[in-house]
Motif scaffolding. Structure first.
Motif, mmCIF file in Angstrom:
data_model
loop_
_atom_site.group_PDB
_atom_site.id
_atom_site.type_symbol
_atom_site.label_atom_id
_atom_site.label_comp_id
_atom_site.label_asym_id
_atom_site.label_seq_id
_atom_site.Cartn_x
_atom_site.Cartn_y
_atom_site.Cartn_z
ATOM 1 N N ARG A 55 0.852 -1.202 0.000
ATOM 2 C CA ARG A 55 0.000 0.000 0.000
ATOM 3 C C ARG A 55 0.880 1.242 0.000
ATOM 4 N N ILE A 56 0.461 2.275 -0.666
ATOM 5 C CA ILE A 56 1.296 3.458 -0.833
ATOM 6 C C ILE A 56 1.660 4.099 0.506
ATOM 7 N N ASP A 57 0.714 4.125 1.465
ATOM 8 C CA ASP A 57 1.036 4.750 2.750
ATOM 9 C C ASP A 57 2.024 3.907 3.534
ATOM 10 N N GLU A 58 1.836 2.583 3.540
ATOM 11 C CA GLU A 58 2.758 1.714 4.272
ATOM 12 C C GLU A 58 4.129 1.712 3.614
ATOM 13 N N TRP A 59 4.173 1.785 2.263
ATOM 14 C CA TRP A 59 5.450 1.826 1.551
ATOM 15 C C TRP A 59 6.238 3.081 1.948
ATOM 16 N N LEU A 70 2.367 12.346 -7.132
ATOM 17 C CA LEU A 70 2.150 12.924 -8.463
ATOM 18 C C LEU A 70 2.066 11.835 -9.532
ATOM 19 N N LYS A 71 2.750 10.714 -9.338
ATOM 20 C CA LYS A 71 2.629 9.599 -10.286
ATOM 21 C C LYS A 71 1.215 9.014 -10.246
ATOM 22 N N VAL A 72 0.628 8.946 -9.043
ATOM 23 C CA VAL A 72 -0.752 8.476 -8.927
ATOM 24 C C VAL A 72 -1.691 9.438 -9.654
ATOM 25 N N CYS A 73 -1.452 10.747 -9.476
ATOM 26 C CA CYS A 73 -2.290 11.737 -10.161
ATOM 27 C C CYS A 73 -2.217 11.551 -11.669
ATOM 28 N N ALA A 74 -1.013 11.247 -12.178
ATOM 29 C CA ALA A 74 -0.865 11.066 -13.628
ATOM 30 C C ALA A 74 -1.716 9.894 -14.113
ATOM 31 N N ALA A 75 -1.767 8.799 -13.328
ATOM 32 C CA ALA A 75 -2.571 7.646 -13.719
ATOM 33 C C ALA A 75 -4.054 7.987 -13.719
ATOM 34 N N VAL A 76 -4.517 8.683 -12.681
ATOM 35 C CA VAL A 76 -5.933 9.047 -12.601
ATOM 36 C C VAL A 76 -6.289 10.024 -13.717
ATOM 37 N N GLU A 77 -5.382 10.972 -14.008
ATOM 38 C CA GLU A 77 -5.636 11.932 -15.084
ATOM 39 C C GLU A 77 -5.748 11.207 -16.422
ATOM 40 N N TYR A 78 -4.932 10.188 -16.634
ATOM 41 C CA TYR A 78 -5.015 9.391 -17.864
ATOM 42 C C TYR A 78 -6.378 8.697 -17.959
ATOM 43 N N ALA A 79 -6.840 8.109 -16.833
ATOM 44 C CA ALA A 79 -8.148 7.454 -16.844
ATOM 45 C C ALA A 79 -9.251 8.453 -17.201
ATOM 46 N N HIS A 80 -9.166 9.668 -16.672
ATOM 47 C CA HIS A 80 -10.177 10.675 -16.984
ATOM 48 C C HIS A 80 -10.145 11.044 -18.455
ATOM 49 N N ARG A 81 -8.937 11.120 -19.044
ATOM 50 C CA ARG A 81 -8.859 11.427 -20.476
ATOM 51 C C ARG A 81 -9.502 10.330 -21.309
ATOM 52 N N HIS A 115 -12.725 6.492 -11.505
ATOM 53 C CA HIS A 115 -12.423 5.331 -10.649
ATOM 54 C C HIS A 115 -13.443 5.188 -9.528
ATOM 55 N N ARG A 116 -13.716 6.262 -8.783
ATOM 56 C CA ARG A 116 -14.743 6.356 -7.729
ATOM 57 C C ARG A 116 -14.412 5.609 -6.426
ATOM 58 N N ASP A 117 -13.260 4.962 -6.330
ATOM 59 C CA ASP A 117 -12.911 4.270 -5.074
ATOM 60 C C ASP A 117 -11.415 4.404 -4.799
ATOM 61 N N LEU A 118 -10.905 5.642 -4.881
ATOM 62 C CA LEU A 118 -9.481 5.881 -4.647
ATOM 63 C C LEU A 118 -9.188 5.855 -3.148
ATOM 64 N N LYS A 119 -8.255 5.032 -2.765
ATOM 65 C CA LYS A 119 -7.834 4.897 -1.368
ATOM 66 C C LYS A 119 -6.464 4.219 -1.355
ATOM 67 N N PRO A 120 -5.706 4.327 -0.266
ATOM 68 C CA PRO A 120 -4.361 3.726 -0.241
ATOM 69 C C PRO A 120 -4.358 2.240 -0.551
ATOM 70 N N ALA A 121 -5.399 1.493 -0.150
ATOM 71 C CA ALA A 121 -5.427 0.050 -0.397
ATOM 72 C C ALA A 121 -5.524 -0.267 -1.877
ATOM 73 N N MET A 172 -8.097 12.728 -0.243
ATOM 74 C CA MET A 172 -8.065 11.850 0.933
ATOM 75 C C MET A 172 -6.737 11.101 1.027
ATOM 76 N N VAL A 173 -6.248 10.587 -0.105
ATOM 77 C CA VAL A 173 -4.965 9.863 -0.109
ATOM 78 C C VAL A 173 -3.830 10.818 0.254
ATOM 79 N N LEU A 174 -3.831 12.032 -0.320
ATOM 80 C CA LEU A 174 -2.799 13.023 -0.004
ATOM 81 C C LEU A 174 -2.810 13.363 1.485
ATOM 82 N N TYR A 175 -4.001 13.568 2.034
ATOM 83 C CA TYR A 175 -4.140 13.886 3.461
ATOM 84 C C TYR A 175 -3.486 12.793 4.310
ATOM 85 N N GLN A 176 -3.791 11.527 3.995
ATOM 86 C CA GLN A 176 -3.254 10.417 4.803
ATOM 87 C C GLN A 176 -1.741 10.300 4.637
ATOM 88 N N LEU A 177 -1.213 10.593 3.454
ATOM 89 C CA LEU A 177 0.233 10.495 3.238
ATOM 90 C C LEU A 177 0.992 11.541 4.033
#
Length: 963
Positions: free
Chosen positions: A170-174, A190-201, A206-212, A276-281
């Motif tokens: 998991r990204i937070d545990e890593w 920022l790498k995660v943001c790039a993946a999500v931005e690609y999905a939006h394009r 996704h609708r279920d973004l979380k560290p897990a 939410m993921v940024l906040y937890q990180l």
């Protein structure tokens, strides 16, 4: 089955999924709380929970290497492909994920095989959602998204997806496991943001973004998983029912307000999930992590009242569960809170905008989340261009720029929403005032003052030359080399910049006294930094008085009182400083225990107890305060490190040298790593270690260390700065111990006398700082008597030293009292000098009075008392009282051998003298026993391998053995 869910079904499904997040022991209570009096609904929920758990446990956990699948055989797809299951790696409400190997005509590949659970297969909605996940994944090909490799039906009709297997954490545990700092975490995010931005394009939400759902592989590449509830942005309206179900198939802790309220979803839902993921990180915990019930959590999410990550991180750190122990800056607070806005339209418009703001922060550019603050944007510009600006700035402008930053920070801390516009106007006035001060500095007068001071120092250096004779080139070079440029600059800066600015304050702000007081306090801190303690104290008294008249923030008054106490402490005005520290500490009890002002006041109060002679009480308070703060603060916290330095100083004062050294050496390493080798606090710790080494007889190391500190302080603060003089004094005291020729001691005496004279000018003749420097002169004069070529010369030096020591003792009696450690030390020193001068009876009286005072104030086995008892043995030996000398030496030797070892310098000193006393008493057997155990092993040592202290006691042992 129509596939259309009823409201009652959705309600039961929501309660069942929420109950599965609760521990089994509290699950029934959670169901009863959500269902209320509707027993039929409760039965339906319990059936769903049992069905889901049954589907999860129907397949036994597989060990690595097992090839058993759901049917007990290999998984056989309808197409000519086979999958061999290895082990179960995850599960959820919709299905189970296995690590599997794809075997196809000799071709093997590891995949993550996702299959529907038993309950899900019977649900048309979940089957449809499973099929949609395959459809969506087929659209996506990105290094940050787990790829779809295969999909279809097994031979028994069970649907499956074969995806790229991501072996990661998991990204937070890593991040936590590797101790990543804030910048590294943002770069990974920022790498995660790039993946999500690609999905939006590609029109996928996704609708279920979380560290897990974000795993980081061995190469540090994050991978986005689980598009089970994702949907197309351009989905048709006829899919409304499926969308409703998808909105409920969510992870509640990371759900957005629109998901809770079942509103239409846009890409804003993923912006919220990334927030939410940024906040937890950065904070080490989720928002609302303390809320445990689904009902309360839903209300909190919809209300949208989120604690900033910086405050949440401090709360988590105080509880000992924060993974990222650092300060979260205001920019990151603003970015995370903008991504988590209650209303979708107020968030970042796109994921790209969120990523751009994070890159702005990494590059020290203004972030859009704080757009519109001109001074904030100016500060970011200065941070990006610090080195070119520093290279172009002169000394005065550098200091004033730091002053402006300090004033801005002080101003910003006081800002409240209702006074924002008023404070903005005040800040503009402050900037205009600073500019006017820059323009009005009399550069010409300042330059003339520098030239005049330089000329005076050069003339003083050339004064010994013959009057009227032209100065040789070499003499002029030496004279200019001795010019104390830093001292001249400090004096000019104080007079022509700081004092000039202070004189203009009241005229510039007649209608804004609080603003003038803020500026005065900041300038007083500048004076503290350059060593103008008396001037700083005068200004801070005005600040304290003004704060007392104001009906403003009481925290500002506490801050001014702490600053004033520091200035008084630096001048040696112990009693007044102690009263200020103690009073401020009482007033600060309303603050959090980790508040920096409260720590500074409580630590200062304990330091003053040491200065007043209450060492044990001070140590008790310091240890209690350190034990309370250590679990709550990071090791590199400024206040905690300062408290550790104070603890070491107290242990040194109490003679507990081993404990002090064990604590000081790792602290000095931490200071050097965190603050830098030339930071003032690092230099202070290094000088304390030099004093500790001197007390343990390691004079060479102590002198070298003190000399290094003196050189750095002279370069940065000036040769006459009080801190520089402290280091020069310590270096000179060690040099006295190592010097055995008259010329060398005479030169050192000039150095020590100069330090005494400078302190007398700065603090006064009777100040403890001045008197402590005189003790060094006493030690040096006594050493001159020890090496004097004739008894007559020796007695002359001892008489001088005795006179000086009487002055020191009388001052301590007046200022500190008879039982203060410094007073007792001076009395003991006087006893030793009287002994050397042959005044044995007076010496014995002074020594016994010293021992009596130490017994009243110290522990029975305190090392300081051992030294006094050893001195009594010396005096009785000189008097010819051999039985008395023997008893004293024997008592000291027994304790020293037990505490320090048989070969420690102090142990050998007592053993040599006991041997001599026993020889004088003709107790041959006892003398031989002492010689065998203590003296012979030391005499056998190679003197080339010994330090000065050990060589000295070895030489004394050899002398004692001579008939």
């Amino acid at each position: 089955m129509t596939g259309q869910p009823t409201d009652r079904y959705l309600r039961a499904k929501y309660i069942a999924m929420s109950a599965l997040e609760v521990d089994a022991s509290g699950r029934d209570a959670a169901i009863a709380r959500e269902c209320g009096d509707d027993e039929a609904l409760a039965r339906e929920v319990r059936w769903m929970v049992a069905a889901i758990e049954c589907s999860h446990t129907a397949t036994l956990p597989l060990l690595p290497g097992d090839t058993v699948d759901l049917s007990g055989l290999d998984a056989q797809a309808a197409a000519p492909l086979r999958y061999r299951l290895v082990r179960r790696v995850g599960e959820g409400g919709m299905g189970v994920v296995y690590l599997a190997e794809r075997v196809d005509a000799g071709y093997a590949q590891q995949v993550a095989l996702k299959v529907l659970g038993a309950a899900a297969v019977r649900s048309p909605m979940l089957l449809e959602r499973f099929a949609r996940e395959r459809q969506l994944l087929a659209r996506l090909e990105h290094p940050g998204i787990a790829r779809l490799l295969d999909g279809g039906l097994f031979s028994d009709g069970q649907p499956f997806l074969a995806m790229e297997y991501v072996e990661g954490e998991r990204i937070d545990e890593w991040c936590d496991r590797r101790g990543l700092d804030l910048r590294a975490r943002i770069a990974l995010f920022l790498k995660v943001c790039a993946a999500v931005e690609y999905a939006h394009r590609n029109l996928v939400i996704h609708r279920d973004l979380k560290p897990a759902n974000i795993l980081v592989d061995a190469q540090g590449q994050p991978k986005l998983l689980d598009f089970g509830i994702a949907r197309l942005i351009d989905a048709e309206a006829t899919e409304a029912t499926l969308t409703e179900a998808g909105q409920r198939a969510l992870t509640l802790a990371y759900a957005s307000p629109e998901q809770i309220e079942q509103q239409p979803l846009t890409t804003a839902v993923d912006v919220y999930g990334l927030g939410m993921v940024l906040y937890q990180l950065v904070a080490g915990r989720r928002p609302w992590q303390h809320i445990t019930t689904p009902h309360q959590l839903s209300h909190a999410i919809v209300a949208g009242e989120i604690v900033p990550p910086s405050r949440s991180a401090r709360q988590a750190d105080a509880n000992g569960d924060a993974a990222l122990r650092c300060t979260v800056p205001a920019d990151i607070d603003a970015i995370a809170l903008k991504a988590l806005r209650r209303r979708a339209g107020e968030r970042y418009a796109t994921v790209g905008a969120l990523a751009a703001d994070l890159r702005n922060w990494l590059e020290q550019r203004p972030v859009q989340a704080r757009r519109g603050r001109r001074l904030y944007r100016l500060r970011r510009f200065l941070q990006r261009n610090r080195w070119p600006l520093t290279a172009a700035a002169a000394l005065v402008l550098s200091v004033l720029a730091g002053l402006a930053t300090s004033l801005y920070s002080l101003h910003q801390a006081r800002v409240q929403q209702r006074l924002a516009e008023q404070r903005q106007r005040q800040l503009e006035r402050m900037v205009q005032f600073q500019q006017s001060m820059y323009d009005s500095v009399d550069i010409g007068a300042m330059g003339h003052a520098v030239v005049a001071a330089t000329q005076r120092q050069v003339e003083a250096a050339l004064a010994p030359a013959a009057k009227g004779a032209p100065a040789a080139g070499g003499a002029l070079d030496d004279a200019f080399a001795n010019v104390q440029a830093t001292d001249i600059a400090r004096s000019a800066f104080d007079t022509y910049v700081v004092t000039h600015t202070l004189d203009s304050l009241d005229r510039a702000f007649p209608d804004a006294p609080q603003l003038a007081t803020d500026l005065r306090q900041s300038l007083a801190r500048v004076l503290l930094g350059i060593g103008s303690y008396a001037h700083a104290a005068d200004e801070l008294r005005e600040v304290v008085a003004a704060r007392g008249r104001e009906r403003g923030d009481s925290r500002d008054l506490l801050s001014a009182r702490v600053d004033l106490a520091r200035a008084l402490e630096a001048q040696g005005q112990t009693n007044e400083a102690a009263g200020l520290y103690a009073g401020t500490a009482r007033q600060a009890e309303a603050l959090a225990s980790t508040d920096e002002l409260r720590i500074a006041a409580e630590a200062g109060s304990a330091r003053m107890l040491v200065a007043q002679g209450h060492q044990q009480q001070a140590l008790t308070e310091q240890q209690a305060l350190y034990a309370e703060l250590k679990p709550k603060l990071p090791a590199a916290d400024h206040g905690l490190m300062q408290l550790r330095r104070d603890l070491v100083d107290t242990l040194v004062q109490m003679g507990r040298r081993r404990e002090a050294r064990a604590e000081l050496e790792p602290l000095l390493a931490l200071d050097t790593r965190v603050l830098g080798a030339e930071n003032p606090e690092t230099l202070r710790a290094k000088l304390t270690l030099a004093k500790l080494l001197r007390s343990q007889g390691e004079f060479e190391r102590a002198q070298d260390m003190a000399t290094q500190v003196a050189a750095v302080r002279a370069r940065r603060l000036g040769a006459e700065h009080p801190d520089t003089l402290d280091a020069r004094y310590e270096a000179a005291i060690n040099a006295v111990k190592l010097t055995n020729d008259e010329a060398g001691l005479a030169k050192l005496r000039a150095t020590l006398q100069h330090i005494v004279d400078m302190r007398r000018v700065s603090y006064g003749a009777d100040n403890p700082q001045t008197i402590s420097a005189m003790t060094g002169v006493v030690a040096l004069v006594a050493k001159q008597g020890d090496i004097a070529p004739t008894d007559r010369a020796a007695q002359r030096y001892y008489a001088q030293a005795t006179t000086l020591e009487h002055t020191v003792l009388d001052s301590h009696l007046r200022q500190l009292g008879p039982d203060h450690p410094h007073t007792l030390l001076a009395r003991g020193s006087l006893a030793s000098l009287l002994d050397k001068a042959g005044q044995y009876k007076q010496a014995l009286v002074q020594a016994e009075q010293t021992l009596a005072g130490q017994r009243r104030t110290l522990a029975p086995d305190d090392p300081i008392m051992l030294g006094t008892t050893n001195m009594i043995g010396d005096i009785r030996s000189d008097m010819g009282d051999w039985p008395g000398a023997r008893d004293a030496y024997r008592q000291v030797l027994e304790v020293r051998a037990k505490r320090f070892g048989d070969t420690a310098p102090h142990t050998i000193e007592s053993a040599s003298r006991l041997y001599y006393a026993l020889a004088e008493l003709h107790d041959a057997s006892a003398a031989a026993a002492v010689r065998r155990r203590y003296l012979d092993p030391v005499i056998a040592m190679d003197p080339k391998t010994l330090n000065a202290a050990m060589r000295s006691v070895r030489d004394e042992a050899i002398r004692m053995l001579k008939p």
